[in-house]
Design an enzyme around this catalytic site. Sequence first.
Site, PDB file in Angstrom:
ATOM      1  N   PRO A 237      11.214  -0.352   8.682  1.00 44.75           N
ATOM      2  CA  PRO A 237      12.379  -1.231   8.685  1.00 44.75           C
ATOM      3  C   PRO A 237      12.556  -1.857   7.300  1.00 44.75           C
ATOM      4  CG  PRO A 237      10.959  -1.669  10.582  1.00 44.75           C
ATOM      5  CD  PRO A 237      10.211  -0.726   9.697  1.00 44.75           C
TER       6      PRO A 237
ATOM      7  N   GLY B 149      10.692  -4.898   5.940  1.00 46.08           N
ATOM      8  CA  GLY B 149       9.267  -4.796   5.630  1.00 46.08           C
ATOM      9  C   GLY B 149       8.978  -4.110   4.300  1.00 46.08           C
TER      10      GLY B 149
ATOM     11  N   VAL C 177       0.842  -1.203   0.000  1.00 44.54           N
ATOM     12  CA  VAL C 177       0.000   0.000   0.000  1.00 44.54           C
ATOM     13  C   VAL C 177       0.877   1.253   0.000  1.00 44.54           C
ATOM     14  CG1 VAL C 177      -1.710   1.307   1.323  1.00 44.54           C
ATOM     15  CG2 VAL C 177      -1.984  -1.152   1.028  1.00 44.54           C
TER      16      VAL C 177
ATOM     17  N   ASP D   7      -5.731   1.677   6.934  1.00 40.18           N
ATOM     18  CA  ASP D   7      -6.501   0.623   7.605  1.00 40.18           C
ATOM     19  C   ASP D   7      -7.641   1.145   8.470  1.00 40.18           C
ATOM     20  OD1 ASP D   7      -4.525   1.792   9.144  1.00 40.18           O
ATOM     21  OD2 ASP D   7      -4.172   0.024  10.386  1.00 40.18           O
TER      22      ASP D   7
HETATM   23  C1  LIG Z   1      -9.184   2.957  -4.943  1.00 41.50           C
HETATM   24  C2  LIG Z   1      -7.915   2.555  -4.193  1.00 41.50           C
HETATM   25  C3  LIG Z   1      -6.921   3.668  -4.365  1.00 41.50           C
HETATM   26  C4  LIG Z   1      -5.616   3.497  -3.626  1.00 41.50           C
HETATM   27  O1  LIG Z   1      -5.487   2.744  -2.641  1.00 41.50           O
HETATM   28  O2  LIG Z   1      -4.667   4.182  -4.080  1.00 41.50           O
HETATM   29  C5  LIG Z   1      -8.317   2.281  -2.749  1.00 41.50           C
HETATM   30  N1  LIG Z   1      -8.234   0.987  -2.501  1.00 41.50           N
HETATM   31  C6  LIG Z   1      -7.823   0.288  -3.605  1.00 41.50           C
HETATM   32  C7  LIG Z   1      -7.837  -1.109  -3.744  1.00 41.50           C
HETATM   33  C8  LIG Z   1      -8.260  -2.049  -2.755  1.00 41.50           C
HETATM   34  N2  LIG Z   1      -8.279  -1.833  -1.427  1.00 41.50           N
HETATM   35  C9  LIG Z   1      -8.750  -2.980  -0.809  1.00 41.50           C
HETATM   36  C10 LIG Z   1      -9.033  -3.964  -1.803  1.00 41.50           C
HETATM   37  C11 LIG Z   1      -9.568  -5.382  -1.542  1.00 41.50           C
HETATM   38  C12 LIG Z   1     -11.013  -5.525  -2.035  1.00 41.50           C
HETATM   39  C13 LIG Z   1     -12.022  -4.622  -1.344  1.00 41.50           C
HETATM   40  O3  LIG Z   1     -12.074  -4.569  -0.100  1.00 41.50           O
HETATM   41  O4  LIG Z   1     -12.783  -3.959  -2.079  1.00 41.50           O
HETATM   42  C14 LIG Z   1      -8.731  -3.359  -3.018  1.00 41.50           C
HETATM   43  C15 LIG Z   1      -8.928  -3.930  -4.408  1.00 41.50           C
HETATM   44  C16 LIG Z   1      -7.672  -4.221  -5.142  1.00 41.50           C
HETATM   45  O5  LIG Z   1      -6.576  -4.341  -4.544  1.00 41.50           O
HETATM   46  O6  LIG Z   1      -7.802  -4.365  -6.370  1.00 41.50           O
HETATM   47  C17 LIG Z   1      -8.884  -3.212   0.623  1.00 41.50           C
HETATM   48  C18 LIG Z   1      -9.096  -2.077   1.545  1.00 41.50           C
HETATM   49  N3  LIG Z   1      -9.188  -0.754   1.230  1.00 41.50           N
HETATM   50  C19 LIG Z   1      -9.429  -0.042   2.370  1.00 41.50           C
HETATM   51  C20 LIG Z   1      -9.406  -0.940   3.456  1.00 41.50           C
HETATM   52  C21 LIG Z   1      -9.645  -0.573   4.894  1.00 41.50           C
HETATM   53  C22 LIG Z   1     -11.125  -0.722   5.228  1.00 41.50           C
HETATM   54  O7  LIG Z   1     -12.029  -0.577   4.380  1.00 41.50           O
HETATM   55  O8  LIG Z   1     -11.376  -0.963   6.424  1.00 41.50           O
HETATM   56  C23 LIG Z   1      -9.195  -2.231   2.926  1.00 41.50           C
HETATM   57  C24 LIG Z   1      -9.099  -3.541   3.650  1.00 41.50           C
HETATM   58  C25 LIG Z   1     -10.485  -4.080   3.884  1.00 41.50           C
HETATM   59  C26 LIG Z   1     -10.464  -5.406   4.590  1.00 41.50           C
HETATM   60  O9  LIG Z   1      -9.574  -5.661   5.407  1.00 41.50           O
HETATM   61  O10 LIG Z   1     -11.410  -6.167   4.315  1.00 41.50           O
HETATM   62  C27 LIG Z   1      -9.664   1.365   2.449  1.00 41.50           C
HETATM   63  C28 LIG Z   1      -9.585   2.304   1.447  1.00 41.50           C
HETATM   64  N4  LIG Z   1      -9.180   2.047   0.170  1.00 41.50           N
HETATM   65  C29 LIG Z   1      -9.305   3.132  -0.582  1.00 41.50           C
HETATM   66  C30 LIG Z   1      -8.787   3.264  -1.880  1.00 41.50           C
HETATM   67  C31 LIG Z   1     -10.057   4.192   0.144  1.00 41.50           C
HETATM   68  C32 LIG Z   1     -11.522   4.165  -0.270  1.00 41.50           C
HETATM   69  C33 LIG Z   1     -11.696   4.394  -1.767  1.00 41.50           C
HETATM   70  C34 LIG Z   1     -13.055   4.118  -2.283  1.00 41.50           C
HETATM   71  O11 LIG Z   1     -13.922   3.629  -1.569  1.00 41.50           O
HETATM   72  O12 LIG Z   1     -13.292   4.451  -3.452  1.00 41.50           O
HETATM   73  C35 LIG Z   1      -9.914   3.757   1.618  1.00 41.50           C
HETATM   74  C36 LIG Z   1     -11.169   3.966   2.466  1.00 41.50           C
HETATM   75  C37 LIG Z   1      -8.844   4.547   2.351  1.00 41.50           C
HETATM   76  C38 LIG Z   1      -7.637   4.832   1.530  1.00 41.50           C
HETATM   77  O13 LIG Z   1      -6.848   3.895   1.358  1.00 41.50           O
HETATM   78  O14 LIG Z   1      -7.471   5.963   1.097  1.00 41.50           O
HETATM   79  C39 LIG Z   1      -7.360   1.186  -4.672  1.00 41.50           C
HETATM   80  C40 LIG Z   1      -7.737   0.745  -6.110  1.00 41.50           C
HETATM   81  C41 LIG Z   1      -6.797   1.409  -7.083  1.00 41.50           C
HETATM   82  C42 LIG Z   1      -6.912   0.920  -8.483  1.00 41.50           C
HETATM   83  O15 LIG Z   1      -7.128  -0.249  -8.765  1.00 41.50           O
HETATM   84  O16 LIG Z   1      -6.726   1.788  -9.341  1.00 41.50           O
HETATM   85  N1  LIG Z   2      -6.290   1.309   1.575  1.00 37.82           N
HETATM   86  C1  LIG Z   2      -6.121   0.269   0.826  1.00 37.82           C
HETATM   87  O1  LIG Z   2      -6.283   0.321  -0.356  1.00 37.82           O
HETATM   88  C2  LIG Z   2      -5.697  -0.997   1.439  1.00 37.82           C
HETATM   89  C3  LIG Z   2      -5.552  -2.124   0.642  1.00 37.82           C
HETATM   90  C4  LIG Z   2      -5.072  -3.270   1.236  1.00 37.82           C
HETATM   91  C5  LIG Z   2      -4.741  -3.239   2.584  1.00 37.82           C
HETATM   92  N2  LIG Z   2      -4.910  -2.116   3.319  1.00 37.82           N
HETATM   93  C6  LIG Z   2      -4.499  -1.998   4.725  1.00 37.82           C
HETATM   94  O2  LIG Z   2      -3.306  -1.188   4.718  1.00 37.82           O
HETATM   95  C7  LIG Z   2      -2.334  -1.655   5.605  1.00 37.82           C
HETATM   96  C8  LIG Z   2      -1.006  -1.873   4.901  1.00 37.82           C
HETATM   97  O3  LIG Z   2      -1.142  -2.877   3.899  1.00 37.82           O
HETATM   98  P1  LIG Z   2       0.132  -3.487   3.185  1.00 37.82           P
HETATM   99  O4  LIG Z   2      -0.352  -4.530   2.246  1.00 37.82           O
HETATM  100  O5  LIG Z   2       0.990  -2.418   2.638  1.00 37.82           O
HETATM  101  O6  LIG Z   2       0.832  -4.200   4.443  1.00 37.82           O
HETATM  102  P2  LIG Z   2       2.315  -4.759   4.633  1.00 37.82           P
HETATM  103  O7  LIG Z   2       2.251  -5.756   5.719  1.00 37.82           O
HETATM  104  O8  LIG Z   2       2.863  -5.148   3.298  1.00 37.82           O
HETATM  105  O9  LIG Z   2       3.134  -3.486   5.121  1.00 37.82           O
HETATM  106  C9  LIG Z   2       3.181  -3.044   6.435  1.00 37.82           C
HETATM  107  C10 LIG Z   2       4.373  -2.125   6.537  1.00 37.82           C
HETATM  108  O10 LIG Z   2       4.388  -1.492   7.796  1.00 37.82           O
HETATM  109  C11 LIG Z   2       5.763  -1.419   8.199  1.00 37.82           C
HETATM  110  N3  LIG Z   2       5.792  -1.237   9.654  1.00 37.82           N
HETATM  111  C12 LIG Z   2       5.318  -2.056  10.610  1.00 37.82           C
HETATM  112  N4  LIG Z   2       5.523  -1.505  11.833  1.00 37.82           N
HETATM  113  C13 LIG Z   2       6.137  -0.328  11.623  1.00 37.82           C
HETATM  114  C14 LIG Z   2       6.604   0.718  12.489  1.00 37.82           C
HETATM  115  N5  LIG Z   2       6.469   0.630  13.820  1.00 37.82           N
HETATM  116  N6  LIG Z   2       7.189   1.798  11.927  1.00 37.82           N
HETATM  117  C15 LIG Z   2       7.327   1.882  10.583  1.00 37.82           C
HETATM  118  N7  LIG Z   2       6.911   0.945   9.725  1.00 37.82           N
HETATM  119  C16 LIG Z   2       6.318  -0.148  10.240  1.00 37.82           C
HETATM  120  C17 LIG Z   2       6.368  -2.722   7.735  1.00 37.82           C
HETATM  121  O11 LIG Z   2       7.772  -2.612   7.657  1.00 37.82           O
HETATM  122  C18 LIG Z   2       5.718  -2.834   6.363  1.00 37.82           C
HETATM  123  O12 LIG Z   2       6.488  -2.113   5.428  1.00 37.82           O
HETATM  124  C19 LIG Z   2      -2.938  -2.906   6.209  1.00 37.82           C
HETATM  125  O13 LIG Z   2      -3.423  -2.538   7.488  1.00 37.82           O
HETATM  126  C20 LIG Z   2      -4.085  -3.305   5.314  1.00 37.82           C
HETATM  127  O14 LIG Z   2      -5.165  -3.835   6.052  1.00 37.82           O
HETATM  128  C21 LIG Z   2      -5.387  -1.019   2.774  1.00 37.82           C
END
Ligand SMILES: C[C@@]1(CC(=O)O)C2=NC(=C\c3[nH]c(c(CCC(=O)O)c3CC(=O)O)Cc3[nH]c(c(CC(=O)O)c3CCC(=O)O)/C=C3\N/C(=C\2)[C@@H](CCC(=O)O)[C@]3(C)CC(=O)O)/[C@H]1CCC(=O)O
Ligand SMILES: NC(=O)c1ccc[n+]([C@@H]2O[C@H](COP(=O)([O-])OP(=O)(O)OC[C@H]3O[C@@H](n4cnc5c(N)ncnc54)[C@H](O)[C@@H]3O)[C@@H](O)[C@H]2O)c1
Length: 298
Positions: A55, A58, A35, A121
Amino acid sequence: MDENDIRIKKLGGGSLLIAWQLRDKNVLIVGGGEVASQRIESILTADAHITVLSPQKGLHPRTQRFIELRKDRITYYDRPYSGPEELDSMDMVLTALDDNELSRSIVELSRERRIPVNAADIPDLCDFYFGAQIRDGPLQIMISTNGNGPRMASIIKTRLQKGLSGLEGEAIIKVGQLRNKLKEREPGVGGQIGRDRMKWMSGLCNQWEMEDFTLLDEAMMEKVLDEGWEQDGRVPKVEEIGIRTSRKSTSGSFGQPSNYNVFKRVENASSIAIAPTTFAFVAGAAVASLVLIRFLKR
Ligand SMILES: C[C@@]1(CC(=O)O)C2=NC(=C\c3[nH]c(c(CCC(=O)O)c3CC(=O)O)Cc3[nH]c(c(CC(=O)O)c3CCC(=O)O)/C=C3\N/C(=C\2)[C@@H](CCC(=O)O)[C@]3(C)CC(=O)O)/[C@H]1CCC(=O)O
Ligand SMILES: NC(=O)c1ccc[n+]([C@@H]2O[C@H](COP(=O)([O-])OP(=O)(O)OC[C@H]3O[C@@H](n4cnc5c(N)ncnc54)[C@H](O)[C@@H]3O)[C@@H](O)[C@H]2O)c1
């Protein structure tokens, strides 16, 4: 109450879609996983300075590559986050951690300091969300589902990409250059001159095809201004400018005669009708959005 009044009464429930100018600002990314690598790419695109804390063990390979290749923009520290002083002088904070508690504490500290923060997250605590992106030069389209379904945003992005011609970015660059030339010829801010420039640019954008703009060179741009702007703001035909397009008809996108006079034509038009098309190009960037709010699906 008319339809528009009802719409105004109902406004709310979404988020503000803006093209945030981050050039040379300081962005902290805590975490270096997959991410984080996506965050780095987005932030590099916006010309900011990035500090990455994680680190080494990671780091995702993509994060590693960004750090190696973009030393000009990325400062990397091979260590865990150490405390609130890491936030000093930051303009934006992003966490991409596998440690929810740490993420939460960084969000709270950022908020105390009034620094905009995104925790990958913890959607509920984010000041802003990232979105799926389509980019073509200055064209920037963001698809947001407002936290409801990130995967849906990604799928919709793929669909939208198929609907674009691939000429948009180049066309917008040329429009930007033409607008600059027009402002050099007719300087001044706001007032009648601003309105006239906007009307002319909007008319040209409405009537010419994307491809026409991509084929403009410097000399042709001067000719567009000579034959168009300088002639009471008419919109010249592409043939007059010497553009050889692949299309058959030059009657314009909306079937208007392409030598019609924009100033006269839009005199009585409402400025509300003109504004949307104008601003799409005034910005030199287009940000389109789809905010799919859950209640709409019901
Ligand atoms: C659009 C995109 C942009 C980007 O990240 O740059 C983006 N997520 C993407 C992909 C993606 N993320 C996740 C999946 C798995 C399938 C699924 O869950 O759908 C996939 C799909 C995949 O990987 O294809 C898992 C996920 N995502 C979030 C959480 C935390 C949670 O919801 O609790 C969890 C873990 C949930 C769990 O543990 O179950 C949260 C957020 N992700 C967001 C953005 C924000 C809301 C945007 C919106 O609603 O439009 C928000 C709220 C915060 C933020 O990150 O800013 C990028 C697509 C880019 C592209 O393809 O171009
Ligand atoms: N927003 C999204 O689109 C999206 C999509 C998938 C997952 N997530 C969430 O985002 C988070 C990150 O996902 P990921 O796949 O990159 O995870 P990851 O496990 O690949 O990466 C975690 C990172 O955190 C670092 N880290 C851990 N403890 C640390 C500390 N104390 N100081 C500095 N760095 C530290 C590790 O070195 C590692 O680089 C997860 O919580 C996951 O649930 C979000």
